[in-house]
Design an enzyme around this catalytic site. Sequence first.
Site: not given
Ligand code: PBG
Length: 334
Positions: A206, A228, A244, A259, A324
């Site tokens: 991620k 983050r 990872e 993602k 989505y």
């Molecule tokens: C929570 C999380 C996030 C997303 C999925 N789980 C947000 C983030 O890490 O700030 C993002 C999903 C999206 O943008 O559609 N940690």
Amino acid sequence: MSTFPIHRTRRLRRTEALRSLVRETHLRPGALIYPLFLVPGEGVRKPIGSMPGCFNLSIDEALKEAAECASLGIGGLLLFGLPAHKDEQGSGAWEEQGIVQSGLRALKADRSLASLVVIADVCLCEYTSHGHCGIVARDGEGADAEYEIENDSSVKLLAKTAASLAAAGADIVAPSDMMDGRVQAIRASLDQGGFEGTPVMSYAAKFASAFYGPFREAADSAPQFGDRRSYQMDGANLREAMREVEQDLSEGADLILMKPAMPYLDVLKAARDRFDIPLGAYQVSGEYSMLQAAFARGWLEPQRAMLESLLSIRRAGADFLVTYFAKEAARVLG
Ligand code: PBG
């Protein structure tokens, strides 16, 4: 050396029937997962400004949305929750009467929704007052304060959260926090709780991405300070993404999610080539919003651009897609 005119690749593009026969990649509703944002209350259907067509839903409204997804043949739902109250630890994440736990029980009680795999996101950022995905340790006061997102104490809370979501009926738990060692801790906590059969879908790679912007409006989870980058991955690193994935698999992950999707198709492809595991990709909020913005201006043809974006992610190697667009795409795919 040209093989023309013996070979003409256009021959197989002449009619839709020919094109269909030789098509290499396919989309189907059963491989799509639709995210839902649950909020307390009743009859709530609050539009998310930056994500046209998406809403914050109370549980009664989410049940209607789920029924529609089931009738469209969509594969599953991914649940996020906006709790009534936030605190430093994010205790709403593991409450028995928490928003997602309550939503899970309602969805699982309805037998007509049995075709949907209900996945619960495991993270603290929607539940913490500071918006970070873990416990914050502060050193100092005011603007000069240093802070750190603690790993091991956060992992304990994530493990507790995962067990409570499994107890409420989650078919899969999906940690998205990016703390080290959380898959192992979650696996142990599930097993101890008697949920040996509940799979873990880990967001293994991620990336710290600007494309999560609209989600943070949807989930009210923007960090109140800092960012983050000390836990989510640096967008420059493909090899680290492979580490990872490897690590999460060795800790017991059953499925892997990558993602964002479109800006990281090469990473997805590399994971596909290297690991023989069920692999998914999350077409995140910003990917959706930028396409919607172009649709609203008449700059892109909605249906074709949507399907092309999803197909690109499938072609790169995703078995399943969180998007989505799931409902819209399922409608078109029939
Ligand atoms: C929570 C999380 C996030 C997303 C999925 N789980 C947000 C983030 O890490 O700030 C993002 C999903 C999206 O943008 O559609 N940690």
